[in-house]
Design a protein around this motif. Structure first.
Motif, PDB file in Angstrom:
ATOM      1  N   GLY A   1      70.120  82.207  75.098  1.00 32.96           N
ATOM      2  CA  GLY A   1      68.994  81.512  75.711  1.00 32.96           C
ATOM      3  C   GLY A   1      68.608  80.223  74.995  1.00 32.96           C
ATOM      4  N   ASP A   2      69.012  80.065  73.732  1.00 35.49           N
ATOM      5  CA  ASP A   2      68.682  78.835  72.986  1.00 35.49           C
ATOM      6  C   ASP A   2      69.308  77.621  73.658  1.00 35.49           C
ATOM      7  N   GLU A   3      68.553  76.518  73.638  1.00 29.34           N
ATOM      8  CA  GLU A   3      69.134  75.272  74.097  1.00 29.34           C
ATOM      9  C   GLU A   3      69.930  74.665  72.949  1.00 29.34           C
ATOM     10  N   VAL A   4      71.131  74.182  73.233  1.00 27.48           N
ATOM     11  CA  VAL A   4      71.947  73.539  72.200  1.00 27.48           C
ATOM     12  C   VAL A   4      72.523  72.238  72.741  1.00 27.48           C
ATOM     13  N   VAL A   5      72.794  71.315  71.827  1.00 27.98           N
ATOM     14  CA  VAL A   5      73.428  70.056  72.191  1.00 27.98           C
ATOM     15  C   VAL A   5      74.842  70.068  71.616  1.00 27.98           C
ATOM     16  N   VAL A   6      75.785  69.617  72.417  1.00 30.64           N
ATOM     17  CA  VAL A   6      77.168  69.555  71.949  1.00 30.64           C
ATOM     18  C   VAL A   6      77.457  68.121  71.515  1.00 30.64           C
ATOM     19  N   LEU A   7      77.905  67.950  70.278  1.00 37.41           N
ATOM     20  CA  LEU A   7      78.317  66.638  69.797  1.00 37.41           C
ATOM     21  C   LEU A   7      79.845  66.577  69.828  1.00 37.41           C
ATOM     22  N   PRO A   8      80.470  65.440  70.131  1.00 34.37           N
ATOM     23  CA  PRO A   8      79.829  64.141  70.295  1.00 34.37           C
ATOM     24  C   PRO A   8      79.306  63.848  71.704  1.00 34.37           C
TER      25      PRO A   8
ATOM     26  N   VAL B   1      84.508  71.490  75.495  1.00 34.08           N
ATOM     27  CA  VAL B   1      84.239  71.503  74.059  1.00 34.08           C
ATOM     28  C   VAL B   1      85.518  71.875  73.332  1.00 34.08           C
ATOM     29  N   SER B   2      85.824  71.186  72.240  1.00 33.29           N
ATOM     30  CA  SER B   2      87.027  71.568  71.498  1.00 33.29           C
ATOM     31  C   SER B   2      86.779  71.523  69.994  1.00 33.29           C
ATOM     32  N   ARG B   3      87.776  71.921  69.258  1.00 31.46           N
ATOM     33  CA  ARG B   3      87.689  71.932  67.794  1.00 31.46           C
ATOM     34  C   ARG B   3      87.259  70.555  67.301  1.00 31.46           C
ATOM     35  N   GLY B   4      86.363  70.548  66.339  1.00 34.99           N
ATOM     36  CA  GLY B   4      85.873  69.284  65.798  1.00 34.99           C
ATOM     37  C   GLY B   4      84.526  68.909  66.383  1.00 34.99           C
ATOM     38  N   ASP B   5      84.173  69.494  67.539  1.00 30.13           N
ATOM     39  CA  ASP B   5      82.847  69.266  68.109  1.00 30.13           C
ATOM     40  C   ASP B   5      81.833  70.103  67.313  1.00 30.13           C
ATOM     41  N   MET B   6      80.557  69.852  67.565  1.00 27.60           N
ATOM     42  CA  MET B   6      79.547  70.631  66.852  1.00 27.60           C
ATOM     43  C   MET B   6      78.396  70.984  67.778  1.00 27.60           C
ATOM     44  N   LEU B   7      77.966  72.236  67.707  1.00 22.08           N
ATOM     45  CA  LEU B   7      76.758  72.645  68.432  1.00 22.08           C
ATOM     46  C   LEU B   7      75.575  72.481  67.489  1.00 22.08           C
ATOM     47  N   VAL B   8      74.514  71.801  67.973  1.00 17.05           N
ATOM     48  CA  VAL B   8      73.371  71.552  67.109  1.00 17.05           C
ATOM     49  C   VAL B   8      72.069  71.805  67.864  1.00 17.05           C
TER      50      VAL B   8
ATOM     51  N   SER C   1      75.270  60.969  63.301  1.00 21.28           N
ATOM     52  CA  SER C   1      76.614  60.762  63.800  1.00 21.28           C
ATOM     53  C   SER C   1      77.050  59.404  63.275  1.00 21.28           C
ATOM     54  N   THR C   2      78.053  59.413  62.409  1.00 22.16           N
ATOM     55  CA  THR C   2      78.386  58.156  61.746  1.00 22.16           C
ATOM     56  C   THR C   2      79.848  58.073  61.365  1.00 22.16           C
ATOM     57  N   GLN C   3      80.334  56.860  61.251  1.00 25.35           N
ATOM     58  CA  GLN C   3      81.685  56.650  60.743  1.00 25.35           C
ATOM     59  C   GLN C   3      81.657  56.197  59.292  1.00 25.35           C
ATOM     60  N   ARG C   4      80.501  55.724  58.864  1.00 31.34           N
ATOM     61  CA  ARG C   4      80.393  55.182  57.500  1.00 31.34           C
ATOM     62  C   ARG C   4      79.281  55.910  56.772  1.00 31.34           C
ATOM     63  N   PHE C   5      79.557  56.258  55.550  1.00 33.73           N
ATOM     64  CA  PHE C   5      78.501  56.901  54.788  1.00 33.73           C
ATOM     65  C   PHE C   5      78.707  56.654  53.306  1.00 33.73           C
ATOM     66  N   GLN C   6      77.625  56.814  52.581  1.00 32.56           N
ATOM     67  CA  GLN C   6      77.722  56.734  51.134  1.00 32.56           C
ATOM     68  C   GLN C   6      77.859  58.141  50.589  1.00 32.56           C
ATOM     69  N   ALA C   7      78.727  58.277  49.590  1.00 32.40           N
ATOM     70  CA  ALA C   7      78.973  59.608  49.055  1.00 32.40           C
ATOM     71  C   ALA C   7      79.269  59.530  47.572  1.00 32.40           C
ATOM     72  N   THR C   8      79.098  60.668  46.908  1.00 35.29           N
ATOM     73  CA  THR C   8      79.565  60.784  45.536  1.00 35.29           C
ATOM     74  C   THR C   8      80.878  61.542  45.599  1.00 35.29           C
TER      75      THR C   8
ATOM     76  N   LEU D   1      81.632  61.231  62.594  1.00 36.86           N
ATOM     77  CA  LEU D   1      81.476  62.540  61.961  1.00 36.86           C
ATOM     78  C   LEU D   1      80.005  62.914  62.096  1.00 36.86           C
ATOM     79  N   PHE D   2      79.741  64.204  62.138  1.00 37.35           N
ATOM     80  CA  PHE D   2      78.361  64.665  62.295  1.00 37.35           C
ATOM     81  C   PHE D   2      77.902  65.203  60.955  1.00 37.35           C
ATOM     82  N   VAL D   3      77.123  64.395  60.257  1.00 39.19           N
ATOM     83  CA  VAL D   3      76.860  64.692  58.857  1.00 39.19           C
ATOM     84  C   VAL D   3      75.383  64.871  58.549  1.00 39.19           C
ATOM     85  N   ASP D   4      75.142  65.627  57.479  1.00 36.30           N
ATOM     86  CA  ASP D   4      73.823  65.718  56.874  1.00 36.30           C
ATOM     87  C   ASP D   4      74.015  65.366  55.403  1.00 36.30           C
ATOM     88  N   PRO D   5      72.939  64.929  54.763  1.00 31.73           N
ATOM     89  CA  PRO D   5      73.054  64.728  53.321  1.00 31.73           C
ATOM     90  C   PRO D   5      73.419  66.056  52.658  1.00 31.73           C
ATOM     91  N   TYR D   6      74.262  65.994  51.643  1.00 30.71           N
ATOM     92  CA  TYR D   6      74.732  67.205  50.974  1.00 30.71           C
ATOM     93  C   TYR D   6      73.573  68.050  50.440  1.00 30.71           C
TER      94      TYR D   6
END
Ligand SMILES: Nc1nc2c(ncn2[C@@H]2O[C@H](COP(=O)(O)OP(=O)(O)O)[C@@H](O)[C@H]2O)c(=O)[nH]1
Lengths: 499, 301
Positions: free
Chosen positions: A248-255, A291-298, A306-313, A377-382
Motif C-alpha cells: 500500500g505504500d506509495e513509492v517512486v521509481v528512479l530514474p 523497472v530493471s537492475r540499477g533502478d531504485m525504489l524510494v 540524482s547526480t553524475q558528479r559528487f564529492q567523495a573521500t 546515480l542515486f546517492v545520499d551522503p555517506y
C-alpha cells in the motif's frame, strides 16, 4: 533470539590485539580443544598459553612473518553473536582497516598504557569514524605493566578526548582499562582496578545499542534483480539500504520518477506485512512499470540526490595511483558505470590529519576527490546512509578493486537531466572569466559564456541554481587564486558568497 | 511500533540472499556446488528464497568421488527431484578407471584427483564463471581470510596475496575469460548458526547427522564408517557404535563422533557444549600443517 554485532579491531603492532581477541574467544569459551592443543604445541618454548596464536594466519604470511589481510572471527554469547573483522597493524593498514570497518558497527581501538595515545591511535580513530563507525571502545591495554594505575588511564582518556573532538561528528566513546594478557576487564571484571566503574569489554559489546544504526533517510531499495517466472509475476528483488516498506505504500521509481504503490512483499513463506533495512526482499508493484537492475525504489517525500558528479573521500587500494582523467568503473548500489576522478582536492595526511595538495593518491592514501560518472546515480551522503553513500572503483583492465569511496555531497550539474546553472558576474576582469571558464570545462562542466560579464555554467537557457557575484577589489592582484576560489564556490554549490 | 532489529539469523539470511542475487545478476553462467551436507542444504534453501517464486536460476553441481555414503546419494536424488533443481553430477571416471582410490593413494592425492581435478574439469566443461560453495570462515584457519568472492585464475587456483578488497556489500564480479569466482554466501555463518537455521526453517538434511547405532571401525580416537570395503588393520573389527557425522565427506575420510544427539534440539545443545572443532574428525585436513591452504591454492574449494 540474539542480535548480531560486527566490530573491528585497531591497534599498532604489539599493542596486544591478537592477545585481546584470543582472550575474548578463550574466556567466552569459543576455543576448541584441538585448537588449544595446536597452540600449546606451538607455544612449547615459553611457559604460559600464548593466546595470540589463536588468531594466527596463513602459511604465506607466517613464512614472511607478516599478516597481510583482514581475518574474520566469530563468537557468541547468549545475548549476541559477534563478527570480528581483525585487521592487523602494519603498512597495509589503511586499506585493511577501511575494509574491516566498512561493515562494522563498532571499533575497538587498542592503546598500550605505557605509550599512551600515539599518532597511530589517532589514525585508527580517524579511519573508523571516516567509515561511519558510531561507537569506539578504547581499550587501554597492558594495565598490568603500569601497576593498574588510575591516573595513567585517566591521562590517556583525556588525551584521546582532546584529539577526537577535532573529528567532525565524533563517535560515542567507551574507555576500558584492560590487561589482555591477564584477563582483566576483558570478559570478567577486574578486582585489580576497583576504581573503574564501567563495564568489562565483553559486557560493553553485549549491551551497546546496535539498532542505533539509524539512517537519516527514508526508503531506499536498489533493484538488484527482476524475478519473472512467467507473464503474471514481476518481482523486484533487492536488499533495503534504508527505511521500511509496506503493502500500500506509495513509492517512486528512479530514474523514471514514476510513482506507484506497493502491491505485496513476497517471500517463499508467505507475504510480509512489513520489511525494513537490511532485509532482502521481493516487491511487487501495483502498476506494470518498466523497472530493471540499477533502478531504485524510494520514498516520495524523501528522495536521494540524482547526480553524475559528487564529492567523495576515497581510500586508495592499489599500487597504481589514482590520477585524474583515468577511466574507472564505478560500482554504486546495483549500478556499475564508467567514471573518472576529475579532481583531487586534497590528500589527508593520516598522521596529522592535515589536508595537503596532491596530484595523485597512492596506495593506502586517503583524499577528497570529485568523481564524475557517465550516468546518474542515486546517492545520499555517506554519513546518512552507508549503502547509498558508498562506492568502489574498479580498474577496467586489470579488473582489480582499486579504490573505495564515501560520498560527501552531490555536485551541481547534470542533476537528473534537469540542467542546473550558475550565473556569475565578474566586473572588469575578463581574464578571470576566461580562466574560470577553462577550469570549469576541464573539470567536466558544460560552460556557456553569455556575455563578457556573466558566466553561465550549464546548458544555455537553464535558470541559474546559484548566483555569485564578486567585487573587483577582491579579484585584483591574484587572478589564479581568485579563479580557484570561485571554482570551489561553484562546485560546492550552494555556498553563499557575500561581497 | 515494532523494534526494527533483525535477529542474527535474519541478518545472515538477508546478507546471503543479497550475495546469491548479486551473482545471478552479474555473472553469465553461475553454478552451485552441492555437496549434500548441511551447509549445502542451507545454501540451497537460501537460493530458493532468493528467487521465489521462480526456480533457482542456476544448476547444482555435485562432484561425486564415488566414495560418498549411500545415504548421501539417495538423499541427493530425492531432494533435488523434490525441489525441481537441475542437478549435474560429475565424476573423474578416468582417474577411477586408472585405479584411483583413497586406500591406495592416500588422502592427499586421492582428493587431488577425485575432488579438485574433477571440480576443475566440471567447471571448465560447463563454462561456469561463478561457482557457489557452502564453505564458512569459521571452519578452518585459512578460511578466516577468505573473501565472499574468492578470485581464481584460469587454473582455478587461489592466491591468498592476490585477492580483492571487499567493502560494504559491494562485490567486484569482473573476470576475464577463463577466470572465475568462487562465491561463499555462508561466509559469516558458524556451525551453530547453520543448525539453528535448519531447525527454524525445517530444512531437510541427510539422516547421517543424527545419532544412531552404526557399524564402525574404531581406530585410535577415530570412528571410521564401514563402507566401500575399507581395509581393516590387523586386530580391527566392526563394532556397533552410537554415533553421528558432524561433517560429511567421503566415507574413508569422514570420522564419526560418539553422540546421543538424535534430534535437532539435541544436536544444537551438543553444539553449544562442543569443545572440538568441526573438521577435527576430517582425516584430510590433518595430513599436513596448513594442508587446507595448500589444497585451496591448487583449486580446491
Ligand atoms: N604485560 C602484558 N603484555 C601483553 C598484554 N597484551 C599483550 N601483551 C604482549 O604484547 C606482545 C604483543 O602482543 P600481540 O597480541 O601479539 O600484539 P599484536 O601485534 O597487537 O597482535 C606479546 O608479547 C603479548 O604477550 C597485556 O595486557 N599485558
Amino acid at each position: 533470539m540474539s542480535e548480531l554485532l560486527r566490530f573491528t579491531t585497531a591497534g599498532s603492532v604489539d599493542d596486544g590485539k591478537s592477545t585481546l581477541i584470543g582472550r575474548l574467544l578463550y574466556d567466552s569459551q569459543t576455543v576448541y580443544e584441538d585448537q588449544l592443543a595446536g597452540i600449546r604445541k606451538a607455544t612449547k618454548a615459553h611457559g604460559g598459553l600464548d593466546l595470540s596464536l589463536l588468531t594466527d594466519g596463513l602459511r604465506a604470511e607466517r613464512e614472511q612473518g607478516i599478516t597481510i589481510d583482514v581475518a574474520y572471527r566469530y563468537f557468541a554469547t547468549p545475548r549476541r553473536k559477534f563478527i570480528i573483522a581483525d585487521t592487523p597493524g602494519h603498512e597495509q593498514y589503511t586499506r585493511n582497516m577501511a575494509t574491516g570497518a566498512s561493515t562494522a558497527h563498532l571499533a575497538i581501538v587498542l592503546i598500550d598504557a605505557r605509550h599512551g595515545v600515539l599518532p597511530q591511535s589517532r589514525r585508527h580513530a580517524f579511519i573508523a569514524s571516516l567509515l561511519g563507525i558510531r561507537h569506539l571502545a578504547i581499550a587501554v591495554n597492558k594495565m598490568d605493566l603500569v601497576d593498574y594505575a588510575e591516573d595513567v588511564f585517566h591521562a590517556i582518556c583525556a588525551d584521546f578526548k582532546t584529539f577526537i573532538a577535532q573529528i567532525g561528528d565524533p563517535p560515542g566513546l567507551q574507555f576500558i582499562p584492560v590487561s589482555a594478557l591477564c584477563g582483566d576487564n576483558v570478559v570478567r571484571r577486574s578486582a585489580r582496578m576497583p576504581w573503574y566503574n564501567g563495564p568489562p569489554l565483553l559486557e560493553y559489546l553485549e549491551t551497546v545499542p546496535v539498532a542505533a544504526e539509524r539512517h537519516a533517510v527514508g526508503l531506499r531499495l536498489p533493484v538488484q534483480y527482476v524475478i519473472r517466472p512467467d507473464q503474471d509475476f514481476r518481482g523486484l528483488a533487492g536488499q533495503l539500504a534504508s527505511g521500511a516498506i509496506h503493502p500500500g505504500d506509495e513509492v517512486v521509481v528512479l530514474p523514471s520518477g514514476r510513482s506507484t504503490r506497493v502491491h505485496s512483499l513476497v517471500t517463499r513463506e508467505g507475504d510480509l506485512p512489513e520489511a525494513f533495512a537490511p532485509m532482502s526482499v521481493t516487491v511487487c508493484l501495483e502498476d506494470e512499470l518498466d523497472v530493471s537492475r540499477g533502478d531504485m525504489l524510494v520514498a516520495p517525500g524523501d528522495q536521494p540526490m540524482s547526480t553524475q558528479r559528487f564529492q567523495a573521500t576515497v581510500v586508495w587500494m592499489n599500487e597504481k595511483p589514482a590520477t585524474t582523467g583515468r577511466r574507472y568503473l564505478l560500482k554504486h548500489t546495483t549500478q556499475t558505470l564508467p567514471a573518472a576522478i576529475v579532481e583531487i582536492r586534497h590528500r589527508v595526511d593520516i598522521q596529522t590529519l592535515d589536508a595537503e595538495t596532491a596530484g595523485e593518491l597512492r596506495l593506502n592514501e586517503i583524499g577528497a576527490v570529485v568523481v564524475e560518472a557517465q550516468g546518474p546515480l542515486f546517492v545520499d551522503p555517506y554519513r546518512c546512509n552507508r549503502f547509498t553513500g558508498s562506492f568502489i572503483l574498479l580498474d577496467p583492465l586489470s579488473n582489480e578493486t582499486v579504490g573505495a569511496g564515501m560520498i560527501e555531497a552531490a555536485l551541481a550539474d547534470a542533476v537528473d537531466g534537469a540542467a542546473r546553472a550558475v550565473a556569475i558576474s565578474i566586473e572588469g576582469h575578463p581574464e578571470i572569466l576566461w580562466l574560470l571558464a577553462r577550469r570549469l570545462v576541464e573539470a567536466g562542466h558544460r560552460v556557456a559564456v553569455l556575455s563578457n560579464q556573466v558566466l553561465h555554467v550549464g546548458p544555455a537557457g537553464a535558470a541559474p541554481g546559484l548566483e555569485l557575484s564578486f567585487l573587483s577589489a577582491n579579484l585584483a592582484g591574484d587572478p589564479v587564486r581568485a579563479v580557484d576560489e570561485i571554482f570551489h564556490q561553484i562546485v560546492r554549490h550552494g555556498a553563499t558568497l557575500e561581497n | 511500533m515494532t523494534a526494527r532489529t533483525l535477529t542474527h539469523l535474519q541478518a545472515l539470511e538477508a546478507e546471503s540472499i543479497h550475495v546469491l542475487r548479486e551473482v545471478a545478476a552479474e555473472f553469465q553462467r553461475p553454478v552451485m556446488l552441492y555437496s549434500i551436507g548441511k551447509d549445502s542444504s542451507v545454501m540451497v534453501r537460501l537460493a530458493q528464497k532468493a528467487f521465489y517464486p521462480a526456480p533457482i536460476p542456476f544448476p547444482l553441481l555435485h562432484i561425486d568421488t564415488s566414495y560418498k555414503f549411500r545415504e548421501m546419494v539417495e538423499f541427493r536424488d530425492r531432494f533435488c527431484a523434490e525441489i525441481g533443481a537441475r542437478l549435474i553430477v560429475h565424476t573423474n571416471r578416468q582417474a577411477l578407471d586408472d585405479g584411483a582410490n583413497p586406500f591406495r593413494l592416500g588422502t592427499q592425492k586421492c582428493c587431488g584427483l577425485l575432488k579438485t581435478r574433477a571440480l576443475l574439469d566440471a567447471l571448465a566443461a560447463g563454462g561456469f564463471d561463478a561457482a557457489f560453495g557452502g564453505a564458512r570462515r569459521d571452519e578452518e584457519k585459512s578460511r578466516a581470510k577468505e573473501r565472499v568472492y574468492s578470485f581464481r585464475d584460469s587454473f582455478g587456483q587461489w592466491d591468498p596475496k592476490n585477492q580483492r578488497p571487499e567493502l560494504w556489500n559491494l562485490f567486484n564480479s569482473r573476470v576475464d575469460k577463463g577466470e572465475s569466482i568462487r562465491v561463499f554466501p555462508l561466509s559469516n555463518w558458524t556451525e551453530l548458526d547453520i543448525w539453528e537455521y535448519i531447525q527454524l526453517e525445517n530444512i531437510p538434511v541427510v539422516p547421517l547427522y543424527f545419532a544412531q547405532p552404526r557399524p564402525m571401525v574404531v581406530r585410535g580416537e577415530m570412528l571410521i564408517p564401514v563402507e566401500h570395503d575399507i581395509p581393516l588393520l590387523p586386530g580391527e573389527k566392526t563394532q556397533m557404535v552410537m554415533c553421528r557425522m558432524r561433517s560429511l565427506g567421503c566415507t574413508p575420510c569422514t570420522g564419526a563422533i560418539r553422540s546421543q544427539a538424535d534430534t535437532l534440539p539435541k544436536i544444537i545443545a551438543e553444539m553449544r557444549e562442543f569443545r572440538r572443532s568441526e573438521r577435527e574428525n576430517r582425516v584430510i585436513d590433518h595430513d599436513q600443517e596448513g594442508s587446507m591452504e595448500l589444497k585451496k591454492r591448487e583449486g580446491y574449494f
